[in-house]
Design a protein around this motif. Structure first.
Motif, PDB file in Angstrom:
ATOM      1  N   VAL A  41       0.853  -1.177   0.000  1.00  0.00           N
ATOM      2  CA  VAL A  41       0.000   0.000   0.000  1.00  0.00           C
ATOM      3  C   VAL A  41       0.890   1.228   0.000  1.00  0.00           C
ATOM      4  O   VAL A  41       1.913   1.248   0.676  1.00  0.00           O
ATOM      5  N   PRO A  42       0.533   2.267  -0.771  1.00  0.00           N
ATOM      6  CA  PRO A  42       1.355   3.478  -0.771  1.00  0.00           C
ATOM      7  C   PRO A  42       1.592   3.971   0.647  1.00  0.00           C
ATOM      8  O   PRO A  42       0.668   4.023   1.452  1.00  0.00           O
ATOM      9  N   GLY A  43       2.845   4.305   0.933  1.00  0.00           N
ATOM     10  CA  GLY A  43       3.180   4.796   2.259  1.00  0.00           C
ATOM     11  C   GLY A  43       3.617   3.691   3.207  1.00  0.00           C
ATOM     12  O   GLY A  43       4.148   3.963   4.270  1.00  0.00           O
ATOM     13  N   SER A  44       3.408   2.423   2.830  1.00  0.00           N
ATOM     14  CA  SER A  44       3.854   1.339   3.691  1.00  0.00           C
ATOM     15  C   SER A  44       5.343   1.113   3.451  1.00  0.00           C
ATOM     16  O   SER A  44       5.904   1.575   2.478  1.00  0.00           O
ATOM     17  N   ARG A  89      -3.550   7.529  -1.364  1.00  0.00           N
ATOM     18  CA  ARG A  89      -3.624   6.548  -0.279  1.00  0.00           C
ATOM     19  C   ARG A  89      -4.963   5.865  -0.140  1.00  0.00           C
ATOM     20  O   ARG A  89      -5.088   4.918   0.622  1.00  0.00           O
ATOM     21  N   SER A  99      -8.245   5.385   3.923  1.00  0.00           N
ATOM     22  CA  SER A  99      -6.893   5.039   3.505  1.00  0.00           C
ATOM     23  C   SER A  99      -6.799   3.523   3.391  1.00  0.00           C
ATOM     24  O   SER A  99      -7.238   2.801   4.287  1.00  0.00           O
ATOM     25  N   ASP A 115      -9.439  -1.154   4.398  1.00  0.00           N
ATOM     26  CA  ASP A 115      -9.065   0.227   4.637  1.00  0.00           C
ATOM     27  C   ASP A 115      -9.629   0.690   5.964  1.00  0.00           C
ATOM     28  O   ASP A 115     -10.488   0.034   6.550  1.00  0.00           O
ATOM     29  N   ASP A 176      -0.019  13.492   2.092  1.00  0.00           N
ATOM     30  CA  ASP A 176       1.063  13.006   2.963  1.00  0.00           C
ATOM     31  C   ASP A 176       2.360  12.756   2.221  1.00  0.00           C
ATOM     32  O   ASP A 176       3.072  11.788   2.484  1.00  0.00           O
ATOM     33  N   VAL A 178       2.926  11.641  -0.718  1.00  0.00           N
ATOM     34  CA  VAL A 178       2.930  10.582  -1.711  1.00  0.00           C
ATOM     35  C   VAL A 178       2.630  11.244  -3.061  1.00  0.00           C
ATOM     36  O   VAL A 178       1.601  11.870  -3.235  1.00  0.00           O
TER      37      VAL A 178
END
Length: 183
Positions: A41-44, A89, A99, A115, A176, A178
């Protein structure tokens, strides 16, 4: 206030909690299946190892980022009730800002998405498990745990009512820190 309504509200909340627990269990089983392939997942932590395609689509779901409107509503007639924003996200609507926690490919353009969502107005956090069917890079169908099916299509920002044309779409999508790859 009638006691009957109060009892019904508690019963509805309890039923919703049971659905969430059941969906979490089903998602856990699906995640352990040999057929399911988890995607970061984006940001992970693992998201940095996977490159998004260079065409403006959301990472992990082969969909364009931007505004989506209910399929039965013209883009120019969109309202808070019929519009959502697919951002870097997750998915934001008038009632919730969600998210993605995990996206599992089920094959054939189908995905299981878990989510967490902040309820707009209260800030309450709710977890969901939703089945997505990507019909094209601009159309999807989501089936909620309740069985409700929501079908949406991408709309060019300039085709939406004025309130949404005024939004800085790049900022709204790139939350955030991304950011999608540059073309």
């Amino acid at each position: 206030m009638r006691p009957q309504n109060s009892s019904r509200g508690r019963a509805d909340r309890a039923a919703t909690q049971v659905r969430v627990v059941v969906m979490c269990g089903l998602l856990a089983v699906a995640a352990c299946s040999d057929r399911a392939e988890p995607h970061p997942v984006p940001g992970s932590e693992s998201a940095g190892t996977r490159q998004a395609e260079d065409d403006g689509r959301a990472v992990d779901l082969p969909l364009r980022r931007g505004f989506y409107v209910s399929s039965d509503t013209e883009c120019g007639e969109a309202s808070n009730a019929t519009l959502a924003l697919l951002h870097a996200r997750g998915l934001n609507s008038a009632r919730e800002d969600c998210s993605f926690d995990a996206i599992v490919s089920l094959g054939g353009g189908r995905y299981r998405v878990t989510d967490h969502c902040a309820v707009i107005g209260t800030g309450d956090m709710i977890g969901y498990g939703t089945d997505w069917e990507v019909l094209s890079d601009r159309n999807f169908r989501r089936t909620l745990a309740s069985g409700e099916v929501i079908r949406m299509r991408w709309c060019e920002q300039s085709s939406l009512p004025e309130a949404w044309r005024m939004i800085d779409l790049d900022t709204a999508i790139n939350r955030d820190g991304v950011t999608p790859p540059q073309r």
